[in-house]
Design a protein around this motif. Sequence first.
Motif, short mmCIF file in Angstrom:
data_model
loop_
_atom_site.label_atom_id
_atom_site.label_comp_id
_atom_site.label_asym_id
_atom_site.label_seq_id
_atom_site.Cartn_x
_atom_site.Cartn_y
_atom_site.Cartn_z
N LEU A 64 -9.02 -15.38 -23.70
CA LEU A 64 -8.23 -15.83 -22.56
C LEU A 64 -8.31 -14.85 -21.40
N ASN A 65 -8.25 -15.37 -20.20
CA ASN A 65 -8.11 -14.54 -19.01
C ASN A 65 -6.65 -14.67 -18.59
N LEU A 66 -5.87 -13.62 -18.83
CA LEU A 66 -4.44 -13.66 -18.59
C LEU A 66 -4.07 -13.14 -17.21
N LYS A 67 -3.10 -13.78 -16.58
CA LYS A 67 -2.55 -13.29 -15.32
C LYS A 67 -1.49 -12.25 -15.68
N VAL A 68 -1.57 -11.10 -15.04
CA VAL A 68 -0.60 -10.03 -15.31
C VAL A 68 0.01 -9.56 -14.00
N THR A 69 1.19 -8.97 -14.13
CA THR A 69 1.87 -8.35 -12.99
C THR A 69 2.25 -6.94 -13.41
N SER A 70 2.89 -6.22 -12.53
CA SER A 70 3.33 -4.86 -12.87
C SER A 70 4.40 -4.88 -13.95
N ASP A 71 4.99 -6.04 -14.22
CA ASP A 71 5.99 -6.18 -15.27
C ASP A 71 5.38 -6.47 -16.64
N THR A 72 4.07 -6.71 -16.66
CA THR A 72 3.38 -7.12 -17.88
C THR A 72 2.88 -5.91 -18.67
N LEU A 73 3.09 -5.95 -19.98
CA LEU A 73 2.45 -4.97 -20.85
C LEU A 73 1.00 -5.42 -21.02
N ILE A 74 0.07 -4.54 -20.74
CA ILE A 74 -1.34 -4.89 -20.77
C ILE A 74 -1.84 -4.86 -22.21
N PRO A 75 -2.46 -5.96 -22.68
CA PRO A 75 -3.01 -5.96 -24.04
C PRO A 75 -4.06 -4.86 -24.20
N ARG A 76 -4.01 -4.18 -25.33
CA ARG A 76 -4.94 -3.09 -25.62
C ARG A 76 -5.92 -3.56 -26.70
N PRO A 77 -7.02 -2.86 -26.86
CA PRO A 77 -7.98 -3.25 -27.91
C PRO A 77 -7.34 -3.32 -29.30
N GLU A 78 -6.37 -2.45 -29.56
CA GLU A 78 -5.70 -2.47 -30.86
C GLU A 78 -4.93 -3.78 -31.07
N THR A 79 -4.47 -4.37 -29.98
CA THR A 79 -3.75 -5.63 -30.07
C THR A 79 -4.70 -6.73 -30.54
N GLU A 80 -5.94 -6.70 -30.07
CA GLU A 80 -6.93 -7.68 -30.53
C GLU A 80 -7.17 -7.53 -32.03
N LEU A 81 -7.23 -6.30 -32.51
CA LEU A 81 -7.40 -6.06 -33.94
C LEU A 81 -6.21 -6.62 -34.71
N LEU A 82 -5.02 -6.44 -34.19
CA LEU A 82 -3.83 -6.97 -34.82
C LEU A 82 -3.90 -8.50 -34.92
N VAL A 83 -4.33 -9.16 -33.84
CA VAL A 83 -4.47 -10.61 -33.85
C VAL A 83 -5.52 -11.04 -34.87
N GLU A 84 -6.67 -10.35 -34.90
CA GLU A 84 -7.72 -10.68 -35.87
C GLU A 84 -7.21 -10.57 -37.30
N THR A 85 -6.48 -9.50 -37.58
CA THR A 85 -5.93 -9.29 -38.92
C THR A 85 -4.93 -10.37 -39.27
N ALA A 86 -4.05 -10.70 -38.34
CA ALA A 86 -3.05 -11.75 -38.59
C ALA A 86 -3.73 -13.09 -38.84
N LEU A 87 -4.74 -13.42 -38.06
CA LEU A 87 -5.45 -14.69 -38.26
C LEU A 87 -6.15 -14.72 -39.61
N PHE A 88 -6.74 -13.60 -40.01
CA PHE A 88 -7.40 -13.51 -41.30
C PHE A 88 -6.40 -13.73 -42.43
N LEU A 89 -5.24 -13.08 -42.33
CA LEU A 89 -4.22 -13.22 -43.37
C LEU A 89 -3.67 -14.65 -43.41
N LEU A 90 -3.48 -15.26 -42.25
CA LEU A 90 -3.01 -16.64 -42.21
C LEU A 90 -4.04 -17.59 -42.82
#
Length: 118
Positions: free
Chosen positions: A81-107
């Motif tokens: 996804l290409n996400l719209k962010v503002t100064s109020d947004t926490l920016i996704p980090r590479p570790e967050t992608e790993l977390l999503v991959e792991t969660a999807l694998f477990l699901l």
Amino acid sequence: MNNKELLAEATQRLTTTSESARADAEILLAHCLQKSRTWLMTWPEKLVEPEVEAKFQQLLAERIRGVPVAHLTEQREFWTLNLKVTSDTLIPRPETELLVETALFLLEERTSPLAPSP
């Protein structure tokens, strides 16, 4: 100035404040030009319009002050996804992608017809 000159100057200015100085410069200039980073490499001698250069210099100064690139461009790619962010947004980090991959694998394992029921 042309693309190549602007990128060289910006990279030099960013080296003391960014671990990814060249990438930051490319992303900011591409954003200002509304072009891709590939386009910048394809057309290094293209002259940059003064108003675009002024906008680039403004974003560059903010980046030097430590503002994240994603906040300057107001977008961040995450997963597919290409996400719209503002100064109020926490920016996704590479570790967050790993977390999503792991969660999807477990699901996937849990919902597999062959997986044991909980």
